[in-house]
Structures are given as structure tokens and as C-alpha cells.
Design a protein around this motif. Structure first.
Motif, PDB file in Angstrom:
ATOM      1  N   GLY A 101      -7.756 -38.897  -2.140  1.00 10.20           N
ATOM      2  CA  GLY A 101      -6.737 -39.115  -0.982  1.00 10.20           C
ATOM      3  C   GLY A 101      -5.793 -38.170  -0.386  1.00 10.20           C
ATOM      4  N   GLY A 102      -5.441 -37.078  -1.541  1.00  4.26           N
ATOM      5  CA  GLY A 102      -4.439 -36.186  -1.216  1.00  4.26           C
ATOM      6  C   GLY A 102      -5.065 -35.006  -0.465  1.00  4.26           C
ATOM      7  N   ASP A 103      -4.127 -34.461   0.247  1.00  7.99           N
ATOM      8  CA  ASP A 103      -4.421 -33.262   0.970  1.00  7.99           C
ATOM      9  C   ASP A 103      -4.492 -31.947  -0.046  1.00  7.99           C
ATOM     10  N   GLU A 104      -3.937 -32.178  -0.977  1.00  7.85           N
ATOM     11  CA  GLU A 104      -4.017 -31.084  -2.235  1.00  7.85           C
ATOM     12  C   GLU A 104      -5.094 -30.659  -2.852  1.00  7.85           C
ATOM     13  N   TYR A 105      -6.229 -31.516  -2.464  1.00 13.60           N
ATOM     14  CA  TYR A 105      -7.658 -31.551  -2.921  1.00 13.60           C
ATOM     15  C   TYR A 105      -8.501 -31.052  -1.933  1.00 13.60           C
ATOM     16  N   GLY A 106      -8.023 -30.817  -0.698  1.00 18.28           N
ATOM     17  CA  GLY A 106      -8.796 -30.631   0.452  1.00 18.28           C
ATOM     18  C   GLY A 106      -9.132 -29.338   0.687  1.00 18.28           C
ATOM     19  N   GLY A 107     -10.048 -28.925   1.428  1.00 15.98           N
ATOM     20  CA  GLY A 107     -10.671 -27.498   1.823  1.00 15.98           C
ATOM     21  C   GLY A 107     -11.158 -26.807   0.573  1.00 15.98           C
ATOM     22  N   LEU A 108     -10.839 -25.394   0.500  1.00  9.53           N
ATOM     23  CA  LEU A 108     -11.451 -24.766  -0.573  1.00  9.53           C
ATOM     24  C   LEU A 108     -10.748 -25.159  -2.155  1.00  9.53           C
ATOM     25  N   ALA A 109      -9.522 -26.029  -1.861  1.00  8.55           N
ATOM     26  CA  ALA A 109      -8.973 -26.369  -3.306  1.00  8.55           C
ATOM     27  C   ALA A 109      -9.881 -27.272  -3.993  1.00  8.55           C
ATOM     28  N   SER A 110     -10.857 -27.972  -3.297  1.00 11.67           N
ATOM     29  CA  SER A 110     -11.676 -28.938  -3.772  1.00 11.67           C
ATOM     30  C   SER A 110     -12.696 -28.034  -4.567  1.00 11.67           C
ATOM     31  N   LEU A 111     -13.079 -27.104  -4.280  1.00 13.21           N
ATOM     32  CA  LEU A 111     -14.344 -26.195  -5.104  1.00 13.21           C
ATOM     33  C   LEU A 111     -13.364 -25.930  -6.462  1.00 13.21           C
ATOM     34  N   GLU A 112     -12.152 -25.549  -6.425  1.00 16.03           N
ATOM     35  CA  GLU A 112     -11.532 -24.987  -7.585  1.00 16.03           C
ATOM     36  C   GLU A 112     -11.590 -26.227  -8.597  1.00 16.03           C
ATOM     37  N   ILE A 164     -13.159 -28.747  -8.712  1.00 14.68           N
ATOM     38  CA  ILE A 164     -14.517 -29.364  -9.152  1.00 14.68           C
ATOM     39  C   ILE A 164     -14.824 -28.367 -10.291  1.00 14.68           C
ATOM     40  N   TRP A 165     -14.730 -27.260 -10.010  1.00  9.98           N
ATOM     41  CA  TRP A 165     -14.938 -26.298 -11.355  1.00  9.98           C
ATOM     42  C   TRP A 165     -13.931 -26.565 -12.510  1.00  9.98           C
ATOM     43  N   HIS A 166     -12.840 -26.759 -12.282  1.00  8.74           N
ATOM     44  CA  HIS A 166     -11.798 -26.929 -13.354  1.00  8.74           C
ATOM     45  C   HIS A 166     -12.266 -28.103 -14.103  1.00  8.74           C
ATOM     46  N   GLU A 167     -12.577 -29.341 -13.282  1.00 12.31           N
ATOM     47  CA  GLU A 167     -12.724 -30.633 -14.147  1.00 12.31           C
ATOM     48  C   GLU A 167     -14.238 -30.597 -14.894  1.00 12.31           C
ATOM     49  N   ALA A 168     -15.072 -29.771 -14.229  1.00 14.04           N
ATOM     50  CA  ALA A 168     -16.320 -29.554 -15.124  1.00 14.04           C
ATOM     51  C   ALA A 168     -16.192 -28.593 -16.164  1.00 14.04           C
ATOM     52  N   ALA A 169     -15.040 -27.839 -16.293  1.00 15.25           N
ATOM     53  CA  ALA A 169     -14.673 -26.920 -17.426  1.00 15.25           C
ATOM     54  C   ALA A 169     -14.216 -27.819 -18.612  1.00 15.25           C
ATOM     55  N   HIS A 170     -13.684 -29.049 -18.216  1.00 15.20           N
ATOM     56  CA  HIS A 170     -13.457 -29.987 -19.378  1.00 15.20           C
ATOM     57  C   HIS A 170     -14.519 -30.647 -20.148  1.00 15.20           C
ATOM     58  N   ALA A 171     -15.681 -30.495 -19.645  1.00 12.72           N
ATOM     59  CA  ALA A 171     -16.670 -30.889 -20.364  1.00 12.72           C
ATOM     60  C   ALA A 171     -17.518 -29.824 -21.435  1.00 12.72           C
ATOM     61  N   GLY A 172     -16.781 -29.043 -21.793  1.00 16.47           N
ATOM     62  CA  GLY A 172     -17.282 -28.160 -22.802  1.00 16.47           C
ATOM     63  C   GLY A 172     -16.471 -26.781 -22.927  1.00 16.47           C
ATOM     64  N   PRO A 173     -16.291 -25.855 -21.982  1.00 19.13           N
ATOM     65  CA  PRO A 173     -15.588 -24.694 -22.106  1.00 19.13           C
ATOM     66  C   PRO A 173     -14.125 -24.844 -22.569  1.00 19.13           C
ATOM     67  N   ASP A 220      -5.188 -21.304 -14.830  1.00 15.42           N
ATOM     68  CA  ASP A 220      -5.221 -20.032 -14.489  1.00 15.42           C
ATOM     69  C   ASP A 220      -6.401 -19.170 -14.263  1.00 15.42           C
ATOM     70  N   ALA A 221      -7.271 -19.503 -15.252  1.00 12.72           N
ATOM     71  CA  ALA A 221      -8.690 -19.064 -15.329  1.00 12.72           C
ATOM     72  C   ALA A 221      -9.297 -19.186 -14.120  1.00 12.72           C
ATOM     73  N   VAL A 222      -9.547 -20.602 -13.917  1.00 14.93           N
ATOM     74  CA  VAL A 222     -10.285 -21.152 -12.865  1.00 14.93           C
ATOM     75  C   VAL A 222      -9.809 -20.567 -11.516  1.00 14.93           C
ATOM     76  N   GLY A 223      -8.471 -20.699 -11.540  1.00 16.94           N
ATOM     77  CA  GLY A 223      -7.827 -20.571 -10.104  1.00 16.94           C
ATOM     78  C   GLY A 223      -8.086 -19.144  -9.797  1.00 16.94           C
ATOM     79  N   ILE A 224      -7.810 -18.138 -10.610  1.00 20.27           N
ATOM     80  CA  ILE A 224      -7.939 -16.626 -10.460  1.00 20.27           C
ATOM     81  C   ILE A 224      -9.556 -16.496 -10.083  1.00 20.27           C
ATOM     82  N   THR A 225     -10.438 -17.103 -10.751  1.00 23.81           N
ATOM     83  CA  THR A 225     -11.727 -16.476 -10.502  1.00 23.81           C
ATOM     84  C   THR A 225     -12.187 -17.258  -9.291  1.00 23.81           C
ATOM     85  N   THR A 226     -11.606 -18.584  -9.094  1.00 22.69           N
ATOM     86  CA  THR A 226     -12.169 -19.058  -7.718  1.00 22.69           C
ATOM     87  C   THR A 226     -11.545 -17.980  -6.386  1.00 22.69           C
TER      88      THR A 226
END
Length: 124
Positions: free
Chosen positions: A5-16, A18-27, A57-63
């Protein structure tokens, strides 16, 4: 789960994010465990949620780097754009910039970066 629902997750931020949340599953478990182990070994206080700030920081910089490499420069990582560090982890920003990014930039190991961040924390 990502809120949509929020604009902060729109556009390319959604890619970051998704990667961030996936990293919670192990890394992130490896990072959190390493910080806990090293803090104990060094006799340092365990910095609350340093692992989560470092993950952002790691996910944001890498994205940002991947997007720039693919012809989309100028992406500002989610945590910076949306004030996450300022609201929750401003005390960690110098550690992330000075120590953690050495690992992200392939200038040392994750353990060395964690140890350098912890060395700047008070004794536990």
C-alpha cells in the motif's frame, strides 16, 4: 511479506525489499550469529539489531550497484531514502560506512568487518 500500500515500496525499491526479505530466510542468520559470537569473544556489548542495519546496507548498496551496472544509475537505497537509519540506527551509520563496507567492497572478510564494527562498541 511485503506491504503493497505504500509508495516507499514502489518502483525499484520493490526489488531491493524482495531481496532484503529473502535474506531473512538464511543469510541474515549467519550474520546475526557471527555478530553474537564475536561480541562475546571480544567482551563487547551486543549491539541491538546491528545485524539488521548491516543487512539493509548490504542489500541496498548491492542493489544500487547492480542497477547502475545495468544502466540505471542513481538508485538511493531504501533505508537512506526512507529514513530507516535516522529513526532506528543512526549510531550504526559510521560503523557501516567505515567498517562494514570494506566487506561489501571485497576489501576483507565478513568476520573482519564485524570485528572492526564491534571493536568500536563499548565493553559488555
Amino acid at each position: 511479506v511485503l506491504p503493497t500500500g505504500g509508495d516507499e515500496y514502489g518502483g525499484l525499491a520493490s526489488l531491493e525489499m524482495i531481496w532484503h526479505e529473502a535474506a531473512h530466510a538464511g543469510p541474515s542468520d549467519k550474520l546475526e550469529s557471527l555478530i553474537e559470537t564475536e561480541a562475546h569473544a571480544m567482551g563487547r556489548a551486543l549491539p541491538e539489531n546491528l545485524w539488521h542495519a548491516a543487512l539493509f546496507d548490504a542489500v541496498g548498496i548491492t542493489t544500487s550497484a547492480v542497477l547502475a551496472r545495468d544502466g540505471k544509475p542513481g538508485y538511493v537505497q531504501y533505508a537512506e531514502k526512507n529514513g530507516v537509519y535516522q529513526r532506528a540506527w543512526s549510531q550504526y551509520v559510521p560503523l557501516l560506512h567505515d567498517e562494514w563496507r570494506a566487506w561489501i567492497d571485497d576489501r576483507g572478510s565478513m568476520k573482519a568487518a564485524v570485528d572492526a564494527m564491534l571493536a568500536r562498541q563499548p565493553a559488555g
